[in-house]
Design an enzyme around this catalytic site. Structure first.
Site, PDB file in Angstrom:
ATOM      1  N   CYS A  71       6.110 -16.134  -1.188  1.00 51.55           N
ATOM      2  CA  CYS A  71       6.532 -15.351  -0.019  1.00 51.55           C
ATOM      3  C   CYS A  71       6.365 -16.154   1.275  1.00 51.55           C
ATOM      4  O   CYS A  71       7.124 -17.072   1.508  1.00 51.55           O
ATOM      5  CB  CYS A  71       5.809 -14.013   0.026  1.00 51.55           C
ATOM      6  SG  CYS A  71       6.633 -12.789   1.085  1.00 51.55           S
ATOM      7  N   HIS A 107       7.426 -11.389  -5.171  1.00 49.85           N
ATOM      8  CA  HIS A 107       6.038 -11.252  -5.604  1.00 49.85           C
ATOM      9  C   HIS A 107       6.018 -10.957  -7.099  1.00 49.85           C
ATOM     10  O   HIS A 107       6.157  -9.800  -7.520  1.00 49.85           O
ATOM     11  CB  HIS A 107       5.344 -10.119  -4.847  1.00 49.85           C
ATOM     12  CG  HIS A 107       5.042 -10.431  -3.423  1.00 49.85           C
ATOM     13  ND1 HIS A 107       3.799 -10.850  -3.004  1.00 49.85           N
ATOM     14  CD2 HIS A 107       5.830 -10.405  -2.321  1.00 49.85           C
ATOM     15  CE1 HIS A 107       3.835 -11.060  -1.694  1.00 49.85           C
ATOM     16  NE2 HIS A 107       5.056 -10.797  -1.258  1.00 49.85           N
ATOM     17  N   GLU A 167       3.525 -10.943  -8.883  1.00 50.93           N
ATOM     18  CA  GLU A 167       2.308 -10.162  -9.154  1.00 50.93           C
ATOM     19  C   GLU A 167       2.465  -8.685  -8.825  1.00 50.93           C
ATOM     20  O   GLU A 167       1.625  -7.859  -9.199  1.00 50.93           O
ATOM     21  CB  GLU A 167       1.124 -10.746  -8.374  1.00 50.93           C
ATOM     22  CG  GLU A 167       1.138 -10.498  -6.870  1.00 50.93           C
ATOM     23  CD  GLU A 167       2.051 -11.431  -6.075  1.00 50.93           C
ATOM     24  OE1 GLU A 167       1.956 -11.411  -4.841  1.00 50.93           O
ATOM     25  OE2 GLU A 167       2.844 -12.171  -6.695  1.00 50.93           O
TER      26      GLU A 167
END
Length: 637
Positions: free
Chosen positions: A532, A613, A615
């Site tokens: 990011c 992202h 995650e």
């Protein structure tokens, strides 16, 4: 033979004689807890007396706590210091009384006002502020969402040190009779003010080492809706993309906390409907295991994204900017701390919302806020604040009570069409977070490898740490303020982590640190991953220009092509690297949108960068994507 239990009236009188006290109904219990005792002057959560030993029969709790919002400075976050005390009560008297008996013992006094007041920020002014936040903050990368409160103020008549208790308990009686679905319904005399409310949302609980959090977001207003129209409108609400992603964003944010607090991460359960008297909310339940002290759990969970915004650290900075005064106890937490039958510490804590603060002399304040996201409608968000305040204001007689039979709402919660609409949401989400990760098998090629993550004021770093740990790695976090040249030495992998802000901002100290870290890594042969903000800075250093996205992607799921596979992944970005003629630098490969040139991923000989992202709970196959990227960097074929 045990002594007979005191009557409700006697137990109430005993508790009200204490320096500070509370009457609390926990969830939908048929009993109510009464506690009271001495105030223990305390500055920090770590200084709260620790429970210890096996409790005496009949003693569930040792300590009662009210945590003001300003306490978030203990996490290093910004807050206006309004002097609101951390109220810590050493419990000396406690009783558990059947609800029906307590209701019979509570007073029913007249509640009158010298000034019925209103919201001190007009509807028009609040809506204008919402528009400004969307344009100037969310639209410039300063977070995915933000909660800014507005205050309803009034002045109660005949309210003083002598009469206030009876009137406060009258309001509690009305809440107990009228409200449903609350996590705690309570009246708490802190020694200098009353906190009276029916909070729908758990802040955090700890029991036998199990931590639970309960992110709630998405608000459906019941007023004026009946029968078939109510069901149809509810189904439309459940299909509303804005409401869906608003909830997903706060789940991501609380998973960040769970991954910090819980050594096995957090599992997401749900979603569920939470019906209240005036509103219906959507919610998830997060569960995990911890070895941490319950006081540390309270500190590290300050405060929920549902009442601050995300990322929490930057949201607190914006709250201090947009709210002209401190929050008092609003958006803070109450807590009862105690021990179970084996002597293990327990904690039960709601968020302080849907709550009135009333001073000794009858000054009433109710604060309510709306979760502002990229596509919020200012008028609708303004109406939402009024709806959220309505429950507690109706208990004071300041607004009309909502009508509607509770059974009608209960039937809707169980309706099969509603259940299908709710459960369809999970089809979008990462199976990794919807299952127990404690039995996951590490990757042999990654086990024991060390990774240092540069933290850019976004606790997505905690979720990255957890995923890396599941893969068998040993993660370390380095705050951007603490990074110095050579900080990544001794680690097998470096990660330029995510964070809010404009990656083009030459005046930002954080961006300068990120640029220096990226330059050092590019000049070395150390493998690194950029995520990011880190990805944007990496692209900038590679000579790939940065720009505003055409549509803000704060809390958005989008399908991108990665190595020939279509992957639904989660984005939290306002800015983007955009490749065009003559293309990327030599030796650099990019995955980009063919129409816009927006770069989703970048790869070089010893680095990988991703704009999304992996995650996040929004990345369906995020665990597999991260595993593949790490193996490419650390165990190339």
């Amino acid at each position: 033979m045990d002594a007979p239990a005191p009557s409700a009236a006697a137990a109430l009188e005993q508790v009200l004689g204490q320096e500070a006290w509370a009457v609390v109904r926990l969830r939908d219990s048929e009993t109510v807890v009464l506690v009271g005792g001495r105030l223990a002057p305390t500055e920090r959560l770590a200084d709260i007396p620790a429970p210890g030993g096996v409790p005496e029969p009949g003693r569930r709790f040792d300590t009662l706590v009210a945590v003001p919002f300003r306490q978030v400075t203990e996490r290093g976050f910004e807050a206006r210091d309004d002097g609101t005390p951390l109220a810590v009560v050493r419990i000396e008297e406690q009783a558990e009384i059947p609800l029906r008996q307590l209701l019979a013992a509570l007073p029913d006094e007249e509640i009158a006002f010298t000034d019925r007041g209103g919201f001190e920020t007009s509807d028009d002014d609040y809506a204008a502020m919402v528009s400004r936040i969307i344009d100037e903050e969310i639209g410039n990368g300063e977070g995915a969402n933000l909660v800014v409160g507005r205050h309803y103020r009034a002045r109660l008549a005949d309210w003083d040190a002598r009469t206030g208790t009876g009137k406060a308990l009258t309001v509690l009686r009305r809440l107990l009779e009228q409200e449903r679905g609350a996590y705690w319904t309570y009246c708490f005399w802190t020694g200098d003010r009353f906190l009276i409310g029916a909070s729908p949302e758990r802040h955090v609980s700890v029991n036998a080492g199990e931590v639970r959090m309960n992110p709630i977001s998405g608000t459906f207003r019941l007023r004026g809706l009946e029968g078939a129209e109510r069901k149809q409108r509810l189904l439309e609400f459940l299909a509303d993309e804005k409401e869906i992603f608003e909830l997903f964003m706060v789940v991501d944010e609380e998973l960040k906390m769970m991954c910090d607090i819980c050594h096995e991460g957090g599992q997401v359960l749900g979603p569920f409907l939470k019906p209240m008297t005036h509103l219906v909310h959507t919610e998830y339940l997060l569960a995990g295991r911890t070895r941490a002290d319950v006081r540390d759990v309270l500190r590290d969970s300050m405060f929920a994204a549902t009442v601050t915004g995300a990322p929490v650290e930057n949201a607190c900075r914006l709250i201090a900017h947009y709210e002209p005064e401190g929050r008092g106890y609003y958006a803070g937490a109450l807590a009862l701390l105690g021990r179970d039958e084996q002597g293990a510490p327990v904690a039960d804590s709601p968020i302080i919302i849907r709550t009135a603060e009333v001073s000794r002399d009858g000054a009433l304040k109710v604060t309510a806020g709306a979760t502002l996201v990229r596509d919020s409608d200012p008028v609708s968000e303004t109406a939402e604040t009024a709806a959220k305040a309505a429950g507690i204001l109706s208990a004071f007689g300041l607004v009309d009570r909502a009508t509607g039979e509770p059974s009608q709402i209960a039937d809707l919660v169980l309706d099969e069409d509603v259940q299908i609409a709710l459960n369809a949401r999970n089809q979008r989400l990462a199976a990794f977070w919807l299952t127990d990760q404690s039995d996951a098998v590490p990757a042999a090629e990654l086990t024991g490898r060390s990774v240092a993550i540069l933290h850019g004021e976004d606790d997505f770093a905690n979720m990255l740490c957890h995923v890396f740990s599941v893969l068998g790695m040993e993660p370390t976090v380095v705050r951007h303020e603490d990074w110095t040249p050579g900080a990544f030495d001794g680690h097998d992998l470096a990660v330029l982590g995510p964070g809010p802000g404009d990656p083009r901002d030459d005046g930002s100290a954080k961006v300068r640190q990120y640029r220096a870290a990226a330059d050092e890594l590019l000049a070395s042969d150390r493998p690194f991953l950029a995520v990011c903000l880190g990805h944007q800075v990496l692209c900038d250093r590679l000579g790939i220009p940065l720009a505003y996205k055409d549509i803000v992607f704060q809390g958005t799921q989008s399908t991108v092509s990665l190595a020939g596979r279509d992957e639904p992944v989660g984005f939290y970005n306002t800015f983007v690297a955009r490749v065009g003629p003559p293309g990327p630098p030599d030796g650099v490969r990019v995955e980009a949108d063919p129409g816009t040139g927006d770069v989703h991923a970048v790869a070089g000989a010893h680095f990988r960068g991703v704009q999304f992202h992996a995650e996040s709970i929004l990345s369906q196959n995020g665990f597999a994507i991260l595993r593949r990227l790490l193996l490419e960097l650390l165990a190339p074929a």
